[in-house]
Design a protein around this motif. Structure first.
Motif, PDB file in Angstrom:
ATOM      1  N   ALA A 250       0.835  -1.198   0.000  1.00 48.50           N
ATOM      2  CA  ALA A 250       0.000   0.000   0.000  1.00 48.50           C
ATOM      3  C   ALA A 250       0.873   1.252   0.000  1.00 48.50           C
ATOM      4  O   ALA A 250       1.839   1.355   0.758  1.00 48.50           O
ATOM      5  N   ILE A 251       0.535   2.212  -0.839  1.00 50.79           N
ATOM      6  CA  ILE A 251       1.330   3.433  -0.960  1.00 50.79           C
ATOM      7  C   ILE A 251       1.036   4.339   0.229  1.00 50.79           C
ATOM      8  O   ILE A 251      -0.122   4.651   0.508  1.00 50.79           O
ATOM      9  N   ASN A 252       2.080   4.780   0.934  1.00 51.07           N
ATOM     10  CA  ASN A 252       1.847   5.681   2.060  1.00 51.07           C
ATOM     11  C   ASN A 252       2.458   7.061   1.855  1.00 51.07           C
ATOM     12  O   ASN A 252       2.076   8.016   2.525  1.00 51.07           O
ATOM     13  N   MET A 253       3.423   7.197   0.941  1.00 58.99           N
ATOM     14  CA  MET A 253       3.968   8.517   0.617  1.00 58.99           C
ATOM     15  C   MET A 253       4.136   8.626  -0.894  1.00 58.99           C
ATOM     16  O   MET A 253       4.728   7.739  -1.515  1.00 58.99           O
ATOM     17  N   LEU A 254       3.615   9.693  -1.457  1.00 60.41           N
ATOM     18  CA  LEU A 254       3.659   9.934  -2.900  1.00 60.41           C
ATOM     19  C   LEU A 254       4.315  11.282  -3.148  1.00 60.41           C
ATOM     20  O   LEU A 254       3.935  12.283  -2.530  1.00 60.41           O
ATOM     21  N   ARG A 255       5.300  11.330  -4.028  1.00 65.29           N
ATOM     22  CA  ARG A 255       6.030  12.561  -4.289  1.00 65.29           C
ATOM     23  C   ARG A 255       6.245  12.760  -5.796  1.00 65.29           C
ATOM     24  O   ARG A 255       6.358  11.779  -6.545  1.00 65.29           O
ATOM     25  N   LEU A 256       6.338  14.018  -6.193  1.00 65.94           N
ATOM     26  CA  LEU A 256       6.756  14.378  -7.540  1.00 65.94           C
ATOM     27  C   LEU A 256       8.064  15.152  -7.451  1.00 65.94           C
ATOM     28  O   LEU A 256       8.285  15.910  -6.507  1.00 65.94           O
ATOM     29  N   SER A 257       8.915  14.967  -8.426  1.00 61.12           N
ATOM     30  CA  SER A 257      10.154  15.740  -8.470  1.00 61.12           C
ATOM     31  C   SER A 257       9.831  17.218  -8.610  1.00 61.12           C
ATOM     32  O   SER A 257       8.878  17.589  -9.301  1.00 61.12           O
ATOM     33  N   PRO A 258      10.614  18.109  -7.965  1.00 66.35           N
ATOM     34  CA  PRO A 258      10.400  19.545  -8.190  1.00 66.35           C
ATOM     35  C   PRO A 258      10.533  19.934  -9.667  1.00 66.35           C
ATOM     36  O   PRO A 258      10.017  20.960 -10.086  1.00 66.35           O
TER      37      PRO A 258
ATOM     38  N   LYS B  65       4.054   0.618   2.657  1.00 61.79           N
ATOM     39  CA  LYS B  65       3.956   0.420   4.093  1.00 61.79           C
ATOM     40  C   LYS B  65       4.983  -0.564   4.636  1.00 61.79           C
ATOM     41  O   LYS B  65       5.368  -0.501   5.796  1.00 61.79           O
ATOM     42  N   GLY B  66       5.388  -1.502   3.811  1.00 66.09           N
ATOM     43  CA  GLY B  66       6.263  -2.560   4.305  1.00 66.09           C
ATOM     44  C   GLY B  66       7.558  -2.029   4.899  1.00 66.09           C
ATOM     45  O   GLY B  66       8.142  -1.063   4.416  1.00 66.09           O
ATOM     46  N   THR B  67       8.032  -2.664   5.950  1.00 67.57           N
ATOM     47  CA  THR B  67       9.271  -2.247   6.601  1.00 67.57           C
ATOM     48  C   THR B  67      10.453  -2.413   5.650  1.00 67.57           C
ATOM     49  O   THR B  67      10.619  -3.447   5.017  1.00 67.57           O
ATOM     50  N   ASN B  68      11.288  -1.370   5.569  1.00 67.05           N
ATOM     51  CA  ASN B  68      12.511  -1.391   4.763  1.00 67.05           C
ATOM     52  C   ASN B  68      12.245  -1.654   3.281  1.00 67.05           C
ATOM     53  O   ASN B  68      13.095  -2.199   2.575  1.00 67.05           O
ATOM     54  N   ASN B  69      11.075  -1.291   2.810  1.00 68.02           N
ATOM     55  CA  ASN B  69      10.805  -1.437   1.384  1.00 68.02           C
ATOM     56  C   ASN B  69      11.621  -0.428   0.589  1.00 68.02           C
ATOM     57  O   ASN B  69      11.876   0.689   1.035  1.00 68.02           O
ATOM     58  N   LYS B  70      11.995  -0.819  -0.620  1.00 72.12           N
ATOM     59  CA  LYS B  70      12.707   0.089  -1.503  1.00 72.12           C
ATOM     60  C   LYS B  70      11.758   1.152  -2.045  1.00 72.12           C
ATOM     61  O   LYS B  70      10.554   0.921  -2.157  1.00 72.12           O
ATOM     62  N   ILE B  71      12.315   2.298  -2.372  1.00 70.17           N
ATOM     63  CA  ILE B  71      11.518   3.380  -2.945  1.00 70.17           C
ATOM     64  C   ILE B  71      11.246   3.062  -4.409  1.00 70.17           C
ATOM     65  O   ILE B  71      12.145   2.643  -5.152  1.00 70.17           O
ATOM     66  N   MET B  72       9.999   3.246  -4.831  1.00 71.73           N
ATOM     67  CA  MET B  72       9.598   2.991  -6.211  1.00 71.73           C
ATOM     68  C   MET B  72       9.692   4.296  -6.997  1.00 71.73           C
ATOM     69  O   MET B  72       9.198   5.346  -6.558  1.00 71.73           O
ATOM     70  N   VAL B  73      10.306   4.232  -8.187  1.00 71.90           N
ATOM     71  CA  VAL B  73      10.569   5.428  -8.977  1.00 71.90           C
ATOM     72  C   VAL B  73      10.149   5.206 -10.424  1.00 71.90           C
ATOM     73  O   VAL B  73      10.402   4.140 -11.006  1.00 71.90           O
TER      74      VAL B  73
ATOM     75  N   ASN C 290      10.581   7.377 -14.078  1.00 70.14           N
ATOM     76  CA  ASN C 290      11.109   8.546 -14.782  1.00 70.14           C
ATOM     77  C   ASN C 290      10.393   8.783 -16.107  1.00 70.14           C
ATOM     78  O   ASN C 290      10.868   9.543 -16.950  1.00 70.14           O
ATOM     79  N   ASN C 291       9.244   8.114 -16.284  1.00 68.50           N
ATOM     80  CA  ASN C 291       8.477   8.291 -17.521  1.00 68.50           C
ATOM     81  C   ASN C 291       7.008   8.557 -17.228  1.00 68.50           C
ATOM     82  O   ASN C 291       6.121   8.029 -17.881  1.00 68.50           O
ATOM     83  N   ASN C 292       6.769   9.389 -16.201  1.00 66.64           N
ATOM     84  CA  ASN C 292       5.415   9.843 -15.865  1.00 66.64           C
ATOM     85  C   ASN C 292       4.497   8.706 -15.452  1.00 66.64           C
ATOM     86  O   ASN C 292       3.302   8.737 -15.717  1.00 66.64           O
ATOM     87  N   GLY C 293       5.062   7.691 -14.805  1.00 66.91           N
ATOM     88  CA  GLY C 293       4.234   6.621 -14.269  1.00 66.91           C
ATOM     89  C   GLY C 293       3.988   5.464 -15.208  1.00 66.91           C
ATOM     90  O   GLY C 293       3.274   4.522 -14.846  1.00 66.91           O
ATOM     91  N   THR C 294       4.549   5.496 -16.421  1.00 69.00           N
ATOM     92  CA  THR C 294       4.350   4.380 -17.340  1.00 69.00           C
ATOM     93  C   THR C 294       4.901   3.096 -16.746  1.00 69.00           C
ATOM     94  O   THR C 294       4.294   2.036 -16.832  1.00 69.00           O
ATOM     95  N   LEU C 295       6.052   3.173 -16.113  1.00 68.63           N
ATOM     96  CA  LEU C 295       6.648   1.995 -15.497  1.00 68.63           C
ATOM     97  C   LEU C 295       7.406   2.414 -14.240  1.00 68.63           C
ATOM     98  O   LEU C 295       8.187   3.366 -14.265  1.00 68.63           O
ATOM     99  N   PHE C 296       7.153   1.693 -13.145  1.00 74.53           N
ATOM    100  CA  PHE C 296       7.847   1.939 -11.880  1.00 74.53           C
ATOM    101  C   PHE C 296       8.850   0.813 -11.620  1.00 74.53           C
ATOM    102  O   PHE C 296       8.550  -0.368 -11.854  1.00 74.53           O
ATOM    103  N   THR C 297      10.020   1.192 -11.140  1.00 73.99           N
ATOM    104  CA  THR C 297      11.026   0.217 -10.734  1.00 73.99           C
ATOM    105  C   THR C 297      11.522   0.573  -9.342  1.00 73.99           C
ATOM    106  O   THR C 297      11.555   1.741  -8.960  1.00 73.99           O
ATOM    107  N   ALA C 298      11.909  -0.449  -8.603  1.00 76.82           N
ATOM    108  CA  ALA C 298      12.420  -0.228  -7.250  1.00 76.82           C
ATOM    109  C   ALA C 298      13.876   0.231  -7.316  1.00 76.82           C
ATOM    110  O   ALA C 298      14.659  -0.226  -8.153  1.00 76.82           O
ATOM    111  N   GLN C 299      14.226   1.174  -6.442  1.00 77.49           N
ATOM    112  CA  GLN C 299      15.627   1.557  -6.353  1.00 77.49           C
ATOM    113  C   GLN C 299      16.468   0.342  -5.985  1.00 77.49           C
ATOM    114  O   GLN C 299      15.989  -0.600  -5.347  1.00 77.49           O
ATOM    115  N   LEU C 300      17.722   0.368  -6.379  1.00 81.57           N
ATOM    116  CA  LEU C 300      18.591  -0.788  -6.180  1.00 81.57           C
ATOM    117  C   LEU C 300      18.753  -1.130  -4.705  1.00 81.57           C
ATOM    118  O   LEU C 300      18.757  -2.296  -4.319  1.00 81.57           O
TER     119      LEU C 300
END
Length: 1186
Positions: A663-671, A684-692, A694-704
């Motif tokens: 479940a998404i708990n924080m949503l941000r857009l780049s300045p 919400k999950g503990t120690n989950n990677k941040i999902m990013v 760079n193409n306006n939401g077409t595809l999300f990938t987890a940070q390394l």
């Protein structure tokens, strides 16, 4: 407390991040009134969540999409749905028979407005894009395929049925379908039919036909000569359980020279097949799908045969694309997680636009099953759900926005069910009851992948049919036909004694069907005659034991005859129970829940509260079957977490997850979102990677790497500095930062103050200029960083009693921080103060305008900084009850913006300037706060030394005005702490008295709307005006010179008057008119109490008026007026001006006559000529120059 801390971090950091973006307003908000914000919902059929069936998506030649649907919010009726904007929204038209599903939908290849729809054995035609339909005739059997095209000036129509192909020429005087099957298709079940793209010239037709127990065959008809004549029939696949459900042509299809096409099969050897027609040796090739068969139900083909683009949808919720004629296929990503029928289409310009469509649906749809319509704009690689979505959400977790795009993170958690003992019933009043111990027949599809149909016909008695629990969403019952997917099952229950009939089982999974006898409630296994051992086939069944007389309290099925009484149903003591009543042919579901006190009844099957329920009829007598099913208990919770993007008026779901941890708990857009298109979220999950993305939401990938790297940091707060730089606040005062989009992280622990602890970070904010960060902790501490997270300075004192801080920089400041905490209050802290300390802001304590006494921020769930007029600022705090506390200055008291009648609770607050957005459950509302921004209309038109008249423009919706005046060039900051001259002026002007002379004042006006909906009155800021009262004026006219009434005053006079204290200059005017219009000469300005007349002299013997006034640094005195007369003129000769131009000497010619003239005559003539010359010279010399 953890939950509250999480709310604080989510709300605040998002609000600050949003303030860094372009002006972000989700929708236009009304001034000083709450307006609902558009969210994904039923509007435009975006998220109706009540579709029961969808199917047969097809596309017209103009790109219009058509399908049929059974829609619960349209009285469970069947509709033709249409989209003219690529499926982003849909409109509904009535099908000719709204009680029957469509069995085929077809768009004309010649005219965009012509659409055919089949319902059962009847064909209908629309010539106005589906608005109205005309009956085109009935065929022998259910219509499963349609083909039509213009040829010879009229439409030639072919329909496929279970009994062959039938033909109609609409150009005939009385067009009807032929009584016998077309050419040699009689006796065949037509699975697919398509006319040649060049039908007008080649009359080409291709059908896929199948005889009972045989394999599907492709058959060609060229020039109307019949099938299997010019081109040879070809068997598509050997297996007899396959169904060809879709065929399509490449762009270079030619019936004579290149009769090549593609077919989609659903069955044991399902997939896409390439078919090459030939007079003697046709060719069949199964195209590869990752080495496995796929149950294909829909295909669309573009381009030439050798390199065709092929898009295929399956019956298990998948789609595949090939761009090389089928040599390789790629699976589409991000389709909805609905494992049902997927119908596909490609936009005609797919090669350049990359637009592809997928409708995931079928029969037996249910709420929240994730069926819906999805859109791809990247060559069918990734899809986003945009409409027809059977889903819902109960909460908005977070929001982010720019001036053009709004993002929402939503969630839903639906409790699952288990089972427990059945409930019971008690009949009271004038009622009778009979216990029924019904015999049952269960049909189970044991096949691993394929589906089947079971058609039951009752010869005697009656049955009820139901899909059993655990079946897929695609399982359904339509009339007397049961559709079962792999592993699904259904039950026929006798509802009358001596029930018998037959059952016909067909389809791909029929070979694995299991027919089972179910013991009745009396424990007896009743006899049953099953179908033949080899299926498909037709068999018979017998369910003789349908009832036994056992009145009273019974668990099981009962029949109630109710006459002027009531039936009370009591839930089982050990669990919850679901009971179904048949009332006026509409099932009514009641759920008994022993944990709740009240029973409720619904017609939708929704979970209702529990206890006991009394059913009372509105008529004198009614008989209603009642099923007391096994009770239900809580089971596994189902989660649905979505990320939505809105551009313009269009919502689309770009991300979905089905677990609580996701479940998404924080949503941000780049300045820099406008250029880098970066969207970021955490889960919400503990120690989950941040999902990013760079193409306006077409595809999300987890940070390394997750935040913190080798030493994980729980992401309590998040600030995005740019697409690669992120700052995360965690527990124990740890801040971690990445400069490379999560490849590496650097951890910094904020030093604890002497004798104290830093605590867990609960919120983080960024200054409005982007140069500073501040964090708040659960120990009431603030820490500020001026290097964006590398080093930190901690507040010298903690906020006493604070357990969780929510923070925001004051707009325009890098030092002043506003904060609130879990138990309430609004506080400020200035890092730049000589002695930094906490300061508390309180309410006004007076119920006067939009605030009631005691309106302090008491249950905070949001804090945000905004801007007011010019460079002014405003701070807002949100209470859990939806009220917003407004603070306009560090020294002022707080006011209140009451919630509207549309919401009474809130969970998050966002501010952009003076526009607020509040989240309330699954809804959002906006409010434009004009109390913080001045508008035109306030002026001071008249003022004296001691009073001033203020006027303003009338404001719509207000019934009184408040006026405040302060002795300053800066107005009163807010209504609540201002000293008011009046608080109830009904007109548009007000005179203020008792002012000091020669003093600067600023007046501010508010309009007030009295409460009209049980909420407090609203104060609307009208505007501000600064002015100065007049100074004291000269009062000694005897000191004026020339004195009043003076005469013989020189025409170049000198004016004098007594000096005025405080005067910085004087203004003097002269005129021959007492009105001083027009002026004589120009206005004279002097710094001393005297002035000499300059310029043109005044006229002699003329009466002149003159006046003088003093100018101070703050105002102007009244004019002091006097009068005088100039002296008479002294006679003088006008001056003679001799021009300096050269003397003109005339030339005189004397003509001497031939006769002799006396000498004296010549003397006279000469003298006269000389005199003439002298006269002319004299005239020229004395000529007056004008």
């Amino acid at each position: 407390m953890k939950k509250l801390n999480k709310i604080f971090s989510v709300v605040l950091t998002v609000a600050i991040a949003a303030s860094m973006l372009i002006a972000a307003v989700p929708v236009s908000a009304a001034d000083n009134a709450w307006s609902a914000v558009s969210v994904p919902a039923h509007t435009g059929e975006v998220m109706p969540n009540d579709y029961l069936q969808t199917g047969f998506m097809t596309m017209g030649i103009d790109g219009t999409l058509y399908a049929y649907a059974q829609v619960n919010h349209s009285s469970n009726q069947y509709k033709l749905i249409k989209s003219t904007n690529g499926g982003r929204s849909w409109t509904m038209a009535n099908l000719p028979d709204q009680t029957q599903a469509a069995t085929a939908v077809f768009c004309s290849p010649n005219e965009a407005n012509v659409v055919y729809v089949a319902q059962g054995a009847t064909l209908y035609k629309s010539t106005d894009s589906g608005a109205t339909f005309a009956n085109r005739g009935t065929a022998a059997g259910t219509i499963t395929a349609i083909g039509a095209a213009l040829a010879g000036g009229s439409y030639k129509v072919f329909i496929g049925t279970g009994n062959g192909v039938f033909y109609q020429n609409e150009g005939e005087l009385f067009p009807v379908f032929d009584a016998t099957a077309f050419l040699n298709t009689a006796g065949f079940n037509v699975q697919a039919l398509k006319l040649s793209p060049n039908f007008a010239t080649d009359l080409g037709i291709i059908v896929i036909k199948k005889a009972a127990g045989a394999a599907p065959i492709a058959s060609f008809s060229v020039n109307g000569f019949g099938f299997n004549t010019t081109l040879k029939d070809v068997q598509i696949v050997a297996a007899t359980d396959n169904t060809v459900v879709s065929i399509d042509f490449p762009s270079d299809f030619n019936m004579s020279t290149a009769p090549f096409f593609y077919a989609g099969l659903n069955g044991t050897n399902g997939g896409v097949y390439r078919v090459m027609g030939n007079a003697s040796t046709p060719s069949i090739l199964q195209l590869p799908f990752f080495g496995t068969a796929q149950p294909v139900v829909s295909i669309d083909v573009l381009g030439t045969f050798s390199g065709a683009t092929i898009f295929a949808g399956t019956s298990n919720g998948k789609a595949f694309l090939s761009t090389d004629g089928g040599a390789n296929f790629t699976a589409a990503k991000k389709l909805t997680p609905f494992a049902g029928m997927t119908m596909v289409a490609l936009k005609s310009d797919f090669a350049t636009s990359g637009v592809a469509y997928a409708l995931q649906g079928g029969m037996g749809l249910a709420q929240n099953d994730q069926s819906g319509f999805s859109l791809s704009v990247d060559q069918a690689k990734n899809f986003s759900a945009v409409s027809l979505l059977n889903d819902s959400f109960s909460a908005i977790n977070d929001m982010a926005a720019t001036s053009t795009v709004t993002w929402l993170a939503t969630s839903r958690a639906t409790a699952g069910v288990g089972s427990s003992p059945a409930g019971s019933f008690t009949a009271t009043g004038n009622t009778t009851s009979t216990a029924i111990a019904a015999d049952k027949l269960t049909i189970t599809n044991g096949h691993a992948t394929d589906g089947l149909t079971a058609t039951f016909n009752v010869a005697t008695g009656s049955v009820s049919a139901a899909i059993n629990a655990g079946s897929s969403a695609g399982a359904a019952i339509v009339g007397n036909v049961i559709f079962l997917g792999a592993g699904d099952s259904a039950t026929l229950t006798a509802t009358a004694a001596g029930t018998s009939g037959s059952i016909d089982i067909q389809g791909l999974g029929a070979g694995s069907v299991v027919l089972a006898v179910v013991e009745d409630l009396l424990g007896t296994a009743n006899a049953i005659v099953v179908p033949p051992a080899v299926l498909p086939g037709v068999g018979s069944f017998s369910l003789p034991d349908a009832a036994s007389a056992t009145p009273g309290v019974v668990a099981g099925s009962i029949a109630i005859t109710l006459t002027a009484g009531a039936v009370t149903v009591t839930g089982a003591a050990t669990g919850n129970g679901t009971y179904t009543f048949g009332v006026d042919a509409f099932p009514v579901n009641v759920t008994m829940d022993t944990a709740n006190p009240t029973a409720t009844i619904t017609q939708t099957g929704a979970v209702a509260a529990a206890g006991t329920f009394a059913l009372t009829t509105a008529t004198a007598s009614t008989t209603s079957p009642i099923s007391l099913a096994a009770a239900v208990t809580a089971g596994t919770t189902v989660y649905a977490n979505s990320l939505w993007r809105k551009t313009g008026d269009n919502w689309e779901r770009v991300y979905f997850s089905g677990t609580d941890a996701a479940a998404i708990n924080m949503l941000r857009l780049s300045p820099n979102y406008a250029t880098d298109q970066t969207v970021v979220f955490t889960t919400k999950g503990t120690n989950n990677k941040i999902m990013v993305s760079n193409n306006n939401g077409t595809l999300f990938t987890a940070q390394l790497v997750a935040p913190g790297g080798a030493t994980p940091v729980v992401a309590n707060t998040l600030i995005v500095l740019d697409k690669n730089v992120y700052v995360v606040g965690g527990n124990s005062g740890v801040v971690t930062k990445t400069l490379d989009n999560g490849f590496t992280w650097t951890n910094v622990t904020i030093a604890a103050p002497t004798g104290g602890t830093t605590g867990n970070i609960t919120s983080m904010a960024r200054s409005s200029d982007g140069t500073a960060l501040v964090v708040g902790t659960d120990q009431g501490r603030l820490s500020k960083s001026t290097d964006l997270g590398a080093t930190w300075t901690t507040s010298t004192a903690a906020l006493t009693g604070a357990t969780s801080l929510m923070v925001a920089f004051r707009t325009g400041s890098n030092d002043v921080v506003w904060a609130t905490e879990a138990t309430g209050g609004l506080f400020s802290y200035d890092f730049a103060a000589t002695t930094p300390a906490w300061s508390s802001r309180q309410d006004d304590g007076v119920a006067l305008f939009d605030s009631a006494a005691g309106n302090l921020l008491t249950a905070p769930v949001g804090l945000a900084s905004g801007t007011a007029a010019g460079t002014a600022w405003v701070t807002y705090g949100l209470n859990a009850n939806g009220s917003v506390v407004r603070l306009l200055s560090s020294a002022s008291k707080a006011g209140l913006i009451a919630p509207s009648s549309d919401f009474s609770s809130a969970s998050a607050l966002f501010a952009n300037g003076n526009t607020l957005t509040v989240v309330s459950g699954a809804k959002m509302f906006t409010y434009t706060d004009t109390l913080a921004v001045a508008v035109a209309g306030v002026t001071v038109g008249a003022f004296t030394t001691s009073q001033a008249t203020v006027s303003w423009t009338a404001l719509t919706g207000v019934d009184r005005f408040a006026v405040a005046i302060v002795q300053s060039s800066t107005a009163a900051r807010d209504l609540y702490s201002a000293t008011l001259a009046t608080s109830s002026q009904s007109g548009t002007s007000y005179t203020i008295t008792g002012l000091a002379a020669n003093t600067t004042y600023t007046v501010r006006v508010w309009g007030v709307r009295t409460s009209d909906d049980a909420h407090l009155a609203t104060a609307t800021f009208a505007g501000t005006f600064t002015f100065s009262t007049q100074p004291n004026v000269p009062t000694t006219p005897s000191n004026l010179a020339p004195a009043a009434g003076a005469s013989n005053v020189p025409t170049m006079p000198t004016f004098q008057w007594a000096a005025v204290t405080g005067a910085t200059s004087y203004e003097l005017e002269v005129s021959t008119a007492s009105s001083f219009s027009p002026l004589t000469g120009t206005k004279i300005t002097t710094s001393i109490p005297a002035a000499a007349w300059t310029g043109t002299a005044l006229a002699n013997n003329t009466t002149y008026y003159w006046r003088v006034r003093a100018i101070t640094g703050t105002g102007t005195s009244d004019w002091v007026i006097s009068v005088f007369t100039t002296a008479a003129a002294t006679p003088t000769s006008p001056p003679v001006t001799i021009p300096t131009s050269p003397v003109v000497t005339p030339t005189v010619t004397v003509v001497i006559p031939d006769t002799e003239t006396p000498t004296y005559i010549w003397a006279i003539i000469g003298v006269g000529a000389l005199l003439t010359v002298l006269v002319i010279v004299l005239i020229v010399r004395t000529r007056r120059v004008v």
